[in-house]
Design an enzyme around this catalytic site. Structure first.
Site, PDB file in Angstrom:
ATOM      1  N   HIS A   1     -13.060   2.335   0.453  1.00 56.63           N
ATOM      2  CA  HIS A   1     -13.122   1.249   1.455  1.00 56.63           C
ATOM      3  C   HIS A   1     -13.770  -0.002   0.856  1.00 56.63           C
ATOM      4  CE1 HIS A   1     -13.201   4.211   5.123  1.00 56.63           C
ATOM      5  NE2 HIS A   1     -11.959   3.802   4.885  1.00 56.63           N
TER       6      HIS A   1
ATOM      7  N   ASN B   1       0.883  -1.178   0.000  1.00 50.89           N
ATOM      8  CA  ASN B   1       0.000   0.000   0.000  1.00 50.89           C
ATOM      9  C   ASN B   1       0.913   1.219   0.000  1.00 50.89           C
ATOM     10  OD1 ASN B   1      -1.829   2.005   0.514  1.00 50.89           O
ATOM     11  ND2 ASN B   1      -2.705   1.058   2.356  1.00 50.89           N
TER      12      ASN B   1
ATOM     13  N   GLU C   1      -8.645  -6.141   5.005  1.00 50.89           N
ATOM     14  CA  GLU C   1      -8.543  -5.700   3.613  1.00 50.89           C
ATOM     15  C   GLU C   1      -7.354  -6.343   2.905  1.00 50.89           C
ATOM     16  OE1 GLU C   1      -8.947  -1.809   5.659  1.00 50.89           O
ATOM     17  OE2 GLU C   1      -9.517  -1.120   3.675  1.00 50.89           O
TER      18      GLU C   1
ATOM     19  N   ARG D   1     -11.785  14.504   9.022  1.00 50.40           N
ATOM     20  CA  ARG D   1     -12.558  14.969   7.861  1.00 50.40           C
ATOM     21  C   ARG D   1     -13.986  15.300   8.273  1.00 50.40           C
ATOM     22  NH1 ARG D   1     -11.247   9.807   4.243  1.00 50.40           N
ATOM     23  NH2 ARG D   1      -9.198   9.526   5.157  1.00 50.40           N
TER      24      ARG D   1
END
Ligand code: ADP
Length: 393
Positions: free
Chosen positions: A174, A8, A378, A235
């Site tokens: 996601h 990643n 994930e 956020r």
């Protein structure tokens, strides 16, 4: 035993793992961080043992990956593929893809949609191809799972040429997490995923909620960027779009400065004036801090409203699913959200809610609709896709 290297790549970091594709267990995890800075380094953990290595000053992705290659080479692993997390796949990628020149070109064509994420992801892919030239490389996109969202759900009410000429629409992120936990949830419910309707809340530093109907993503709270939707760590989530120019005028900010404020100084951090970390805020709220209490209340209220509205989208609901650092661990947040949904028949069993934490899955409902806590993985989705796609080729 088959292992996959999962990567990643961000602008200044590369997270990596060596994962057993059958079990979903990582035998090696690490992160190369502060890339491009004087104190670039790699930290990694294998068999419970943590280590750290300095990288050359201002090391780039290529240098970091050559160090990661050495670390993996010294580790007892049998990698058969490399899986890359890529944040934005635009409309081109409805599923994971074996990386060749045309895939790299297509990723380049999405740069304007994810300027912070996709350029470093491509840089990471190219460096990793040099570091692991004999392995197949597969790109797994955060947006792919949501390419089944219908047009009436993904269009913004803007002049249509913005969509047609510039791809401005809702994409959702996601995706690997929502895919993974929805499959796990169906398994826990003992139902075929193709007949299962779920509302999944992924609550970490980034937060999103997805409506899943008959196993497919049909709506999601994140939009063109991961800023839309729920309140997150830093956020703001949903907001009156006019505020962008109001804030710019009020604070004499450029659009980029407003963006930074909405992405990095808002959410739980902005509301509390204290922290973006849910644990810290829970402790402060418990001790009577009113700003922390209000930040958590705004967070839960927004999520409860989304869940209510997504019940319109999914039809008869089989379960609500909580995942991510907050969703998997915070009994307080789960209870607060469910208490706002009590009149819709949801309830929480206090003991089961406390038991389903720290990696423990479970059904925490006291009502008739299950409420499942499902730890996400994930990286496992990326590892499985890397093997599946490279074997198809
Ligand atoms: P990321 O999105 O960066 O992967 P995570 O999924 O790890 O983040 O989630 C991080 C969030 O999870 C933080 O807000 C953290 O406070 C929260 N969290 C982790 N453990 C707990 C806990 N026991 N109680 C409440 N919140 C927790």
């Amino acid at each position: 035993m088959q292992d996959v290297i999962v990567l990643n790549c961000g602008s200044s970091s590369i997270k990596f793992a060596v994962m057993n594709v059958e079990t979903g267990q990582a035998s090696l995890t690490g992160v190369a961080e502060n890339l491009g800075n004087a104190d670039a380094r790699v930290k990694f953990k294998a068999s419970g043992q943590s280590s750290s290595l300095s990288l050359p000053e201002n090391a780039n992705h290529q240098q970091a990956l050559s160090s990661i290659q050495t670390i993996i080479g010294e580790h007892d692993a049998n990698p058969v593929a490399v899986g890359h997390r890529v944040v934005h796949g635009g409309e081109t990628f409805t599923q994971s893809a074996l990386i060749d020149e045309s895939v790299k070109e297509a990723i380049k064509s999405t740069f304007h949609m994810a300027p912070l994420h996709n350029p470093p992801a491509l840089e990471g892919i190219e460096s990793a191809q040099k570091a692991f030239p004999d392995l197949p490389h597969v790109a797994v996109f955060d947006t792919a799972f949501f390419q089944t969202i219908p047009k009436h759900a993904y269009l913004y009410a803007l002049p249509k040429k913005l969509y047609e000429e510039h791809g401005i629409r809702r994409y959702g992120f996601h995706g690997s997490s929502h895919y993974f936990v929805s499959r796990e949830a169906a398994r826990m419910l003992n139902k075929p995923i193709e007949q299962t309707n779920l509302i999944c809340a992924h609550l970490g530093n980034g937060c999103s909620v997805a409506a899943i109907k008959n196993g497919q993503g049909v709506d999601v709270s994140m939009g063109f960027t991961p800023l839309e939707g729920l309140v997150m760590g830093t956020r703001c989530g949903d907001l009156d779009p006019s505020l962008h120019s109001v804030i710019a005028d009020t604070l004499n900010y450029t659009p980029k400065q407003v963006d930074a404020l909405l992405n990095r100084e808002s959410g739980l951090l902005g509301l509390s004036g204290m922290s973006n970390d849910c644990r810290t805020l829970e402790e402060a709220a418990e001790a009577g801090n009113e700003d922390a209490q209000m930040a958590l209340k705004v967070f839960c209220y927004r999520l409860a409203k989304y869940i209510g509205s997504y019940m319109v989208v999914t039809g008869p609901l089989d379960a609500i699913v909580f995942t991510g650092g907050i969703g998997e661990n915070s009994a307080f947040i789960r209870e607060s959200v469910l208490s706002m949904l009590e009149h819709l028949g949801f309830g929480v069993d206090t003991d089961k809610n406390l038991a389903a934490r720290f990696g423990q899955a479970g059904n925490i409902s006291s009502g008739k609709t299950p409420v499942l806590v499902v730890p996400t993985n994930e990286e496992w989705v990326i590892a499985q896709d890397a093997v599946r796609i490279s074997q198809q080729a």
